[in-house]
Design a protein around this motif. Sequence first.
Motif, mmCIF file in Angstrom:
data_model
loop_
_atom_site.group_PDB
_atom_site.id
_atom_site.type_symbol
_atom_site.label_atom_id
_atom_site.label_comp_id
_atom_site.label_asym_id
_atom_site.label_seq_id
_atom_site.Cartn_x
_atom_site.Cartn_y
_atom_site.Cartn_z
ATOM 1 N N UNK A 78 -55.237 -27.774 -7.108
ATOM 2 C CA UNK A 78 -55.906 -28.894 -6.455
ATOM 3 C C UNK A 78 -55.196 -29.271 -5.165
ATOM 4 N N UNK A 79 -55.810 -30.162 -4.425
ATOM 5 C CA UNK A 79 -55.205 -30.713 -3.213
ATOM 6 C C UNK A 79 -54.267 -31.864 -3.591
ATOM 7 N N UNK A 80 -53.490 -32.301 -2.625
ATOM 8 C CA UNK A 80 -52.597 -33.435 -2.838
ATOM 9 C C UNK A 80 -53.387 -34.707 -3.137
ATOM 10 N N UNK A 81 -54.505 -34.928 -2.442
ATOM 11 C CA UNK A 81 -55.331 -36.110 -2.746
ATOM 12 C C UNK A 81 -55.816 -36.081 -4.194
ATOM 13 N N UNK A 82 -56.275 -34.923 -4.649
ATOM 14 C CA UNK A 82 -56.751 -34.819 -6.030
ATOM 15 C C UNK A 82 -55.600 -35.054 -7.005
ATOM 16 N N UNK A 83 -54.456 -34.462 -6.718
ATOM 17 C CA UNK A 83 -53.290 -34.655 -7.572
ATOM 18 C C UNK A 83 -52.920 -36.133 -7.650
ATOM 19 N N UNK A 84 -52.880 -36.808 -6.506
ATOM 20 C CA UNK A 84 -52.528 -38.231 -6.484
ATOM 21 C C UNK A 84 -53.521 -39.057 -7.308
ATOM 22 N N UNK A 85 -54.801 -38.751 -7.180
ATOM 23 C CA UNK A 85 -55.817 -39.466 -7.967
ATOM 24 C C UNK A 85 -55.587 -39.254 -9.463
ATOM 25 N N UNK A 86 -55.324 -38.030 -9.857
ATOM 26 C CA UNK A 86 -55.106 -37.725 -11.270
ATOM 27 C C UNK A 86 -53.829 -38.385 -11.803
ATOM 28 N N UNK A 87 -52.786 -38.413 -10.988
ATOM 29 C CA UNK A 87 -51.548 -39.062 -11.420
ATOM 30 C C UNK A 87 -51.739 -40.562 -11.580
ATOM 31 N N UNK A 88 -52.528 -41.173 -10.702
ATOM 32 C CA UNK A 88 -52.814 -42.604 -10.808
ATOM 33 C C UNK A 88 -53.603 -42.902 -12.084
ATOM 34 N N UNK A 89 -54.527 -42.031 -12.436
ATOM 35 C CA UNK A 89 -55.277 -42.211 -13.687
ATOM 36 C C UNK A 89 -54.326 -42.085 -14.878
ATOM 37 N N UNK A 90 -53.448 -41.115 -14.807
ATOM 38 C CA UNK A 90 -52.512 -40.851 -15.907
ATOM 39 C C UNK A 90 -51.518 -41.985 -16.100
ATOM 40 N N UNK A 91 -50.990 -42.541 -15.002
ATOM 41 C CA UNK A 91 -49.884 -43.502 -15.095
ATOM 42 C C UNK A 91 -50.243 -44.934 -14.708
ATOM 43 N N UNK A 92 -51.410 -45.166 -14.155
ATOM 44 C CA UNK A 92 -51.838 -46.532 -13.883
ATOM 45 C C UNK A 92 -51.820 -46.948 -12.418
ATOM 46 N N UNK A 93 -52.344 -48.139 -12.203
ATOM 47 C CA UNK A 93 -52.545 -48.667 -10.852
ATOM 48 C C UNK A 93 -51.245 -48.839 -10.077
ATOM 49 N N UNK A 94 -50.163 -49.170 -10.768
ATOM 50 C CA UNK A 94 -48.881 -49.349 -10.070
ATOM 51 C C UNK A 94 -48.460 -48.057 -9.373
ATOM 52 N N UNK A 95 -48.554 -46.938 -10.065
ATOM 53 C CA UNK A 95 -48.227 -45.661 -9.433
ATOM 54 C C UNK A 95 -49.252 -45.336 -8.348
ATOM 55 N N UNK A 96 -50.509 -45.647 -8.581
ATOM 56 C CA UNK A 96 -51.534 -45.420 -7.561
ATOM 57 C C UNK A 96 -51.206 -46.097 -6.255
ATOM 58 N N UNK A 97 -50.712 -47.324 -6.328
ATOM 59 C CA UNK A 97 -50.318 -48.059 -5.122
ATOM 60 C C UNK A 97 -49.154 -47.377 -4.426
#
Length: 88
Positions: free
Chosen positions: A33-52
């Motif tokens: 995947x791309x970095x954007x896709x990876x970041x989206x998936x990590x935010x789903x996995x770990x929550x909004x705090x990591x997403x920010x």
Amino acid sequence: MDPTSTGTPLVVRYFAAARAAAGVPEETVPGGHSLDHLADELAVRHGARLGTVLEMASFLVDGVAWHDRQAPLPPGATVDVLPPFAGG
């Protein structure tokens, strides 16, 4: 992560605030995947705090600054998540 991903796994290493938000120092995730896709998936996995944190973070891929968030990540890469650091 996307269960249909067939890419070689990536290692994601978290530093400073990213480590605190993810709750782990590193993890292995499916690649392909791309970095954007990876970041989206990590935010789903770990929550909004990591997403920010991920929205503001810089990324190294195999030790090199990665600026194209749409380009596919290399198979088997190590992705370092570097949040903005305070201090001088």
